[in-house]
Scaffold this active site. Structure first.
Site, PDB file in Angstrom:
ATOM      1  N   LYS A 125      11.732   9.366   4.330  1.00 17.00           N
ATOM      2  CA  LYS A 125      12.890   8.465   4.121  1.00 17.00           C
ATOM      3  C   LYS A 125      13.035   8.128   2.643  1.00 17.00           C
ATOM      4  O   LYS A 125      12.079   8.224   1.858  1.00 17.00           O
ATOM      5  CB  LYS A 125      12.762   7.177   4.940  1.00 17.00           C
ATOM      6  CG  LYS A 125      11.552   6.278   4.632  1.00 17.00           C
ATOM      7  CD  LYS A 125      11.769   5.289   3.496  1.00 17.00           C
ATOM      8  CE  LYS A 125      10.507   4.501   3.158  1.00 17.00           C
ATOM      9  NZ  LYS A 125      10.448   3.989   1.803  1.00 17.00           N
TER      10      LYS A 125
ATOM     11  N   ASP B 271       7.377  -0.017   7.809  1.00 17.69           N
ATOM     12  CA  ASP B 271       8.391   1.059   7.814  1.00 17.69           C
ATOM     13  C   ASP B 271       8.395   1.857   9.118  1.00 17.69           C
ATOM     14  O   ASP B 271       9.268   2.702   9.314  1.00 17.69           O
ATOM     15  CB  ASP B 271       8.111   2.063   6.678  1.00 17.69           C
ATOM     16  CG  ASP B 271       8.461   1.513   5.308  1.00 17.69           C
ATOM     17  OD1 ASP B 271       9.123   0.457   5.243  1.00 17.69           O
ATOM     18  OD2 ASP B 271       8.080   2.147   4.310  1.00 17.69           O
TER      19      ASP B 271
HETATM   20  O1  C5P Z   1       3.456  -2.993   6.374  1.00 19.00           O
HETATM   21  P1  C5P Z   1       2.693  -2.121   5.454  1.00 19.00           P
HETATM   22  O2  C5P Z   1       1.257  -1.951   5.873  1.00 19.00           O
HETATM   23  O3  C5P Z   1       3.347  -0.820   5.186  1.00 19.00           O
HETATM   24  O4  C5P Z   1       2.679  -2.869   4.054  1.00 19.00           O
HETATM   25  C1  C5P Z   1       1.788  -2.545   3.031  1.00 19.00           C
HETATM   26  C2  C5P Z   1       1.710  -3.720   2.073  1.00 19.00           C
HETATM   27  O5  C5P Z   1       2.955  -3.889   1.396  1.00 19.00           O
HETATM   28  C3  C5P Z   1       1.469  -5.052   2.769  1.00 19.00           C
HETATM   29  O6  C5P Z   1       0.099  -5.290   2.931  1.00 19.00           O
HETATM   30  C4  C5P Z   1       2.111  -6.026   1.818  1.00 19.00           C
HETATM   31  O7  C5P Z   1       1.230  -6.332   0.756  1.00 19.00           O
HETATM   32  C5  C5P Z   1       3.271  -5.257   1.240  1.00 19.00           C
HETATM   33  N1  C5P Z   1       4.534  -5.554   1.945  1.00 19.00           N
HETATM   34  C6  C5P Z   1       5.124  -6.790   1.752  1.00 19.00           C
HETATM   35  N2  C5P Z   1       6.285  -7.079   2.404  1.00 19.00           N
HETATM   36  C7  C5P Z   1       6.865  -6.185   3.232  1.00 19.00           C
HETATM   37  C8  C5P Z   1       6.277  -4.914   3.436  1.00 19.00           C
HETATM   38  C9  C5P Z   1       5.102  -4.637   2.774  1.00 19.00           C
HETATM   39  O8  C5P Z   1       4.636  -7.626   0.990  1.00 19.00           O
HETATM   40  N3  C5P Z   1       8.000  -6.494   3.838  1.00 19.00           N
END
Ligand code: C5P
Length: 320
Positions: free
Chosen positions: A27, A151
């Site tokens: 994406k 995501d």
């Molecule tokens: O959700 P995911 O594991 O992909 O996110 C990785 C990191 O990115 C999270 O631990 C967070 O620090 C940051 N993040 C965030 N806000 C979001 C998505 C991700 O702060 N909406």
């Protein structure tokens, strides 16, 4: 020479000798707006996702044990891989006693801001549901996907979609279409958490979900009116942390890209071109960048996405 590859629009799923083989698309984000920091440590987003024709391939076949093999030296094949985590979540949720042999052939740079790991996780939920004969309803798949990463739910939809909340609340949008996209992925690993932290976003002031959703829908309406007005609130921060990424941006613009943007938290950058010839000339001009991987891609619509995931179609709602 930079390594480049052309990615064609037609990816097929197939079932060969009881192995289910599925594409797992990348994406980009047309827009990524960070609205503020939430109490749970995540950031509230208003983002517009788009699937593109760069894909990994995942194979699923029956086995007593759960195992993952990958051809990528940068991707772990152990329990930390989102594919294995997706498999375990499904096993727990549905009391599955069987395992699976999963193979992952990587083309999407990892990490790269292209959602490769998240896409793999969503496709694992779909592929294993079919392999194990499960009948999860769509909201259950979305709930499991959100537990795996911000995501991941988007990859149960594909096409063009609005993401709100952490990025996990998805609403489909009319399809954006760009035929001549070039993705340049420098050999840099941007830690997503560090990129968000370095942004230093303020605490969310509006916490009422209705008014936040209204704002996100307003962003989406703006995007539909002016699709090439790209925005990524992480870009300035990430370019400051990794100046090489800013150089990728500059080179794409100099070469004639009509618009350029960082993919997610990076390090990949995409450029939009009006003509195939200009994109081709850019591919050749950037050939001297030894550490960049280049991918010529196009948007993948929701219909194309669902068709490509053929054996899993019954798991999608008839309309979103
Ligand atoms: O959700 P995911 O594991 O992909 O996110 C990785 C990191 O990115 C999270 O631990 C967070 O620090 C940051 N993040 C965030 N806000 C979001 C998505 C991700 O702060 N909406």
């Amino acid at each position: 020479m930079a390594r480049f590859a052309s990615s064609f629009l037609f990816f097929y799923s197939c079932v060969v000798e009881s192995e289910i083989v599925l594409p797992s698309f990348a994406k980009i984000n047309w827009r990524l707006r960070v609205l503020g920091k939430r109490d749970d440590g995540f950031h509230e987003l208003s983002t517009i996702f788009q699937t593109v024709s760069l894909a990994d391939s995942l194979g699923f076949s029956d086995s007593d044990e759960l195992s993952l093999e990958t051809d990528s030296p940068t991707v772990p094949a152990d329990g930390s891989n989102l594919v294995i985590r997706a498999a375990r979540l499904l096993q727990e949720e549905f009391g599955v006693g069987r395992g699976a042999r999963i193979t992952l052939s990587k083309r999407i740079p990892a990490p790269g801001g292209l959602g490769g790991g998240s896409s793999n996780a969503a496709v694992a939920l779909l592929g294993l549901s079919v392999l194990w004969g499960l009948e999860p309803d769509f909201p259950t798949l979305c709930r499991l996907a959100a537990r795996l990463g911000s995501d991941v739910p988007f990859f149960l939809y594909g096409g063009t979609a609005l993401g709100s909340g952490r990025g996990t609340e998805i609403e489909t949008l009319p399809e954006a279409s760009e035929k001549f996209i070039l993705i340049a992925a420098p050999d840099i690993a941007v830690p997503t958490a560090a990129a968000f932290a370095a942004l230093g976003a303020k605490r969310l002031t509006k916490t009422d979900p209705e008014s936040i959703l209204k704002l996100c829908r307003c962003d989406a309406a703006g995007f539909l009116r002016r699709p090439r007005e790209l925005r990524n609130d992480l870009e300035t921060t990430v370019n400051r942390l990794f100046p090489e990424i800013g150089r990728v941006r500059e080179r794409l613009l100099e070469a004639g890209a009509a618009a350029v943007l960082l993919c997610g938290s990076g390090a990949s950058v995409f450029g939009l071109f009006d003509k195939k010839e200009t994109r081709q000339a850019t591919l050749e001009a950037l050939g001297s960048e030894t550490d960049w991987r280049l991918f010529a891609v196009a948007t993948v619509s929701r219909d194309e996405y669902r068709s490509a995931l053929g054996p899993c179609r019954r798991l999608f709602p008839i309309s979103f």
